[in-house]
Design a protein around this motif. Structure first.
Motif, PDB file in Angstrom:
ATOM      1  N   ALA A  35       0.892  -1.163   0.000  1.00 28.09           N
ATOM      2  CA  ALA A  35       0.000   0.000   0.000  1.00 28.09           C
ATOM      3  C   ALA A  35       0.925   1.206   0.000  1.00 28.09           C
ATOM      4  O   ALA A  35       1.569   1.499   1.011  1.00 28.09           O
ATOM      5  N   GLY A  36       1.015   1.884  -1.143  1.00 23.80           N
ATOM      6  CA  GLY A  36       2.083   2.849  -1.329  1.00 23.80           C
ATOM      7  C   GLY A  36       1.713   4.309  -1.359  1.00 23.80           C
ATOM      8  O   GLY A  36       2.580   5.135  -1.608  1.00 23.80           O
ATOM      9  N   GLN A  37       0.444   4.646  -1.132  1.00 22.93           N
ATOM     10  CA  GLN A  37       0.057   6.057  -1.123  1.00 22.93           C
ATOM     11  C   GLN A  37      -0.900   6.328   0.039  1.00 22.93           C
ATOM     12  O   GLN A  37      -1.404   5.400   0.668  1.00 22.93           O
ATOM     13  N   VAL A  38      -1.168   7.594   0.279  1.00 22.21           N
ATOM     14  CA  VAL A  38      -2.047   7.993   1.380  1.00 22.21           C
ATOM     15  C   VAL A  38      -3.415   7.329   1.222  1.00 22.21           C
ATOM     16  O   VAL A  38      -3.992   7.338   0.135  1.00 22.21           O
ATOM     17  N   TYR A  39      -3.900   6.717   2.299  1.00 19.37           N
ATOM     18  CA  TYR A  39      -5.196   6.033   2.369  1.00 19.37           C
ATOM     19  C   TYR A  39      -5.311   4.815   1.449  1.00 19.37           C
ATOM     20  O   TYR A  39      -6.407   4.339   1.191  1.00 19.37           O
ATOM     21  N   ALA A  40      -4.218   4.310   0.933  1.00 17.15           N
ATOM     22  CA  ALA A  40      -4.243   3.091   0.123  1.00 17.15           C
ATOM     23  C   ALA A  40      -4.418   1.877   1.030  1.00 17.15           C
ATOM     24  O   ALA A  40      -3.877   1.829   2.135  1.00 17.15           O
ATOM     25  N   SER A  55      -6.780   4.295  -3.124  1.00 13.20           N
ATOM     26  CA  SER A  55      -6.929   3.081  -3.925  1.00 13.20           C
ATOM     27  C   SER A  55      -7.035   1.856  -3.027  1.00 13.20           C
ATOM     28  O   SER A  55      -6.520   1.836  -1.915  1.00 13.20           O
ATOM     29  N   VAL A  56      -7.719   0.803  -3.541  1.00 17.62           N
ATOM     30  CA  VAL A  56      -7.970  -0.401  -2.755  1.00 17.62           C
ATOM     31  C   VAL A  56      -7.819  -1.639  -3.634  1.00 17.62           C
ATOM     32  O   VAL A  56      -8.340  -1.689  -4.751  1.00 17.62           O
ATOM     33  N   VAL A  57      -7.136  -2.656  -3.121  1.00 19.55           N
ATOM     34  CA  VAL A  57      -7.119  -3.988  -3.719  1.00 19.55           C
ATOM     35  C   VAL A  57      -7.658  -4.946  -2.672  1.00 19.55           C
ATOM     36  O   VAL A  57      -7.173  -4.966  -1.536  1.00 19.55           O
ATOM     37  N   ILE A  58      -8.672  -5.712  -3.038  1.00 21.40           N
ATOM     38  CA  ILE A  58      -9.260  -6.670  -2.113  1.00 21.40           C
ATOM     39  C   ILE A  58      -8.905  -8.082  -2.581  1.00 21.40           C
ATOM     40  O   ILE A  58      -9.551  -8.638  -3.459  1.00 21.40           O
ATOM     41  N   ASN A  63      -2.620  -8.091  -8.529  1.00 21.49           N
ATOM     42  CA  ASN A  63      -3.568  -7.039  -8.895  1.00 21.49           C
ATOM     43  C   ASN A  63      -2.994  -5.678  -8.551  1.00 21.49           C
ATOM     44  O   ASN A  63      -2.204  -5.547  -7.618  1.00 21.49           O
ATOM     45  N   THR A  64      -3.436  -4.646  -9.287  1.00 22.02           N
ATOM     46  CA  THR A  64      -2.962  -3.285  -9.056  1.00 22.02           C
ATOM     47  C   THR A  64      -4.125  -2.304  -9.091  1.00 22.02           C
ATOM     48  O   THR A  64      -4.967  -2.370  -9.987  1.00 22.02           O
ATOM     49  N   ALA A  65      -4.159  -1.407  -8.127  1.00 19.30           N
ATOM     50  CA  ALA A  65      -5.066  -0.257  -8.151  1.00 19.30           C
ATOM     51  C   ALA A  65      -4.164   0.976  -8.159  1.00 19.30           C
ATOM     52  O   ALA A  65      -3.544   1.299  -7.147  1.00 19.30           O
ATOM     53  N   SER A  66      -4.054   1.633  -9.321  1.00 18.71           N
ATOM     54  CA  SER A  66      -3.112   2.744  -9.456  1.00 18.71           C
ATOM     55  C   SER A  66      -3.770   4.055  -9.869  1.00 18.71           C
ATOM     56  O   SER A  66      -3.077   5.046 -10.071  1.00 18.71           O
ATOM     57  N   GLY A  67      -5.084   4.067  -9.998  1.00 18.00           N
ATOM     58  CA  GLY A  67      -5.798   5.302 -10.286  1.00 18.00           C
ATOM     59  C   GLY A  67      -6.354   5.891  -9.002  1.00 18.00           C
ATOM     60  O   GLY A  67      -6.686   5.156  -8.068  1.00 18.00           O
ATOM     61  N   LEU A  68      -6.462   7.192  -8.932  1.00 20.06           N
ATOM     62  CA  LEU A  68      -7.028   7.847  -7.762  1.00 20.06           C
ATOM     63  C   LEU A  68      -8.396   7.246  -7.448  1.00 20.06           C
ATOM     64  O   LEU A  68      -9.256   7.148  -8.331  1.00 20.06           O
ATOM     65  N   ALA A  69      -8.595   6.796  -6.217  1.00 23.61           N
ATOM     66  CA  ALA A  69      -9.861   6.220  -5.759  1.00 23.61           C
ATOM     67  C   ALA A  69     -10.305   5.017  -6.595  1.00 23.61           C
ATOM     68  O   ALA A  69     -11.483   4.809  -6.832  1.00 23.61           O
ATOM     69  N   SER A  70      -9.358   4.217  -7.055  1.00 20.07           N
ATOM     70  CA  SER A  70      -9.663   3.027  -7.857  1.00 20.07           C
ATOM     71  C   SER A  70      -9.761   1.793  -6.970  1.00 20.07           C
ATOM     72  O   SER A  70      -9.233   1.766  -5.862  1.00 20.07           O
ATOM     73  N   ALA A  80      -6.717  -1.474 -12.138  1.00 24.38           N
ATOM     74  CA  ALA A  80      -7.632  -0.327 -12.151  1.00 24.38           C
ATOM     75  C   ALA A  80      -6.747   0.918 -12.124  1.00 24.38           C
ATOM     76  O   ALA A  80      -6.293   1.343 -11.063  1.00 24.38           O
ATOM     77  N   SER A  81      -6.447   1.465 -13.296  1.00 23.44           N
ATOM     78  CA  SER A  81      -5.540   2.611 -13.373  1.00 23.44           C
ATOM     79  C   SER A  81      -6.252   3.919 -13.687  1.00 23.44           C
ATOM     80  O   SER A  81      -5.647   4.981 -13.586  1.00 23.44           O
ATOM     81  N   GLY A  82      -7.506   3.844 -14.071  1.00 23.74           N
ATOM     82  CA  GLY A  82      -8.268   5.064 -14.304  1.00 23.74           C
ATOM     83  C   GLY A  82      -8.785   5.637 -12.994  1.00 23.74           C
ATOM     84  O   GLY A  82      -9.081   4.900 -12.056  1.00 23.74           O
ATOM     85  N   LYS A  83      -8.896   6.936 -12.929  1.00 23.25           N
ATOM     86  CA  LYS A  83      -9.461   7.583 -11.745  1.00 23.25           C
ATOM     87  C   LYS A  83     -10.878   7.051 -11.511  1.00 23.25           C
ATOM     88  O   LYS A  83     -11.672   6.964 -12.457  1.00 23.25           O
ATOM     89  N   ARG A  84     -11.173   6.647 -10.281  1.00 21.77           N
ATOM     90  CA  ARG A  84     -12.480   6.097  -9.892  1.00 21.77           C
ATOM     91  C   ARG A  84     -12.897   4.891 -10.754  1.00 21.77           C
ATOM     92  O   ARG A  84     -14.065   4.737 -11.090  1.00 21.77           O
ATOM     93  N   SER A  85     -11.954   4.055 -11.115  1.00 21.15           N
ATOM     94  CA  SER A  85     -12.245   2.863 -11.909  1.00 21.15           C
ATOM     95  C   SER A  85     -12.317   1.626 -11.024  1.00 21.15           C
ATOM     96  O   SER A  85     -11.901   1.651  -9.867  1.00 21.15           O
ATOM     97  N   LEU A  86     -12.851   0.536 -11.605  1.00 22.52           N
ATOM     98  CA  LEU A  86     -12.968  -0.730 -10.890  1.00 22.52           C
ATOM     99  C   LEU A  86     -12.655  -1.874 -11.848  1.00 22.52           C
ATOM    100  O   LEU A  86     -13.128  -1.882 -12.985  1.00 22.52           O
ATOM    101  N   SER A  87     -11.850  -2.831 -11.393  1.00 21.68           N
ATOM    102  CA  SER A  87     -11.575  -4.035 -12.180  1.00 21.68           C
ATOM    103  C   SER A  87     -11.789  -5.256 -11.298  1.00 21.68           C
ATOM    104  O   SER A  87     -11.598  -5.195 -10.085  1.00 21.68           O
ATOM    105  N   ALA A  88     -12.202  -6.364 -11.933  1.00 20.67           N
ATOM    106  CA  ALA A  88     -12.429  -7.603 -11.191  1.00 20.67           C
ATOM    107  C   ALA A  88     -12.334  -8.785 -12.137  1.00 20.67           C
ATOM    108  O   ALA A  88     -12.593  -8.659 -13.333  1.00 20.67           O
ATOM    109  N   GLY A  89     -12.008  -9.936 -11.592  1.00 27.91           N
ATOM    110  CA  GLY A  89     -11.973 -11.161 -12.382  1.00 27.91           C
ATOM    111  C   GLY A  89     -10.568 -11.560 -12.743  1.00 27.91           C
ATOM    112  O   GLY A  89      -9.705 -11.689 -11.879  1.00 27.91           O
TER     113      GLY A  89
END
Length: 148
Positions: A35-40, A55-58, A63-70, A80-89
């Motif tokens: 978890a490499g950024q504030v509130y990640a 960003s959050v990875v569950i 897996n990577t969450a690299s977009g703001l609030a992704s 999930a690299s887009g701002k406010r994006s979601l990826s799964a599967g």
């Protein structure tokens, strides 16, 4: 291999070789997560990275969450690299702002192609009749809406 919580209010709760590298970042269990950024936040799994603010990875793996609030929801090899994006599967890449991408179990990647897009992979895109689909559901873009 040791866990590391290296900034103010950073937390690592269990697991192995996990790192919380920014203020208020958190890793909960699993192994080799960052978890490499504030509130990640990374909640378990293996080799996951949340490296954008909020960003959050569950779970899952690689897996990577690299977009703001992704958010990346489990599975494996998702981004999930887009701002406010979601990826799964599996091999789902949400690369645009506000995109939601869901990959199935085939070994073919699926990705967003535009902002605010829903993409769901259904079957192997390499075979006839397979592929991914997206459907607008906003009545402002639907042209032939009729009452039942």
């Amino acid at each position: 291999v040791m866990n590391s919580a290296s900034h103010d209010y950073a937390v690592v709760a269990g697991g192995m070789a996990n790192s919380a590298n920014s203020n208020y970042s958190c890793v909960i269990g699993g192994g080799y997560n960052v978890a490499g950024q504030v509130y990640a936040v990374v909640a378990g799994g293996y080799n996951n990275t949340a490296n954008a603010e909020d960003s959050v990875v569950i779970g899952g793996a690689s897996n990577t969450a690299s977009g703001l609030a992704s958010i990346t929801l489990g599975g494996d090899n998702n981004t999930a690299s887009g701002k406010r994006s979601l990826s799964a599967g599996h091999f789902a890449w949400a690369t645009h702002v506000g995109s939601f991408v869901f990959g199935d179990a085939s070994d073919t990647s699926v990705r967003s192609t535009a902002p605010n897009q829903l993409v769901v992979q259904q079957g192997d895109v390499r075979k006839p009749g397979g592929g991914s689909w997206s459907q607008p559901a906003d009545e402002r873009v639907l042209t032939e809406v009729q009452d039942f």
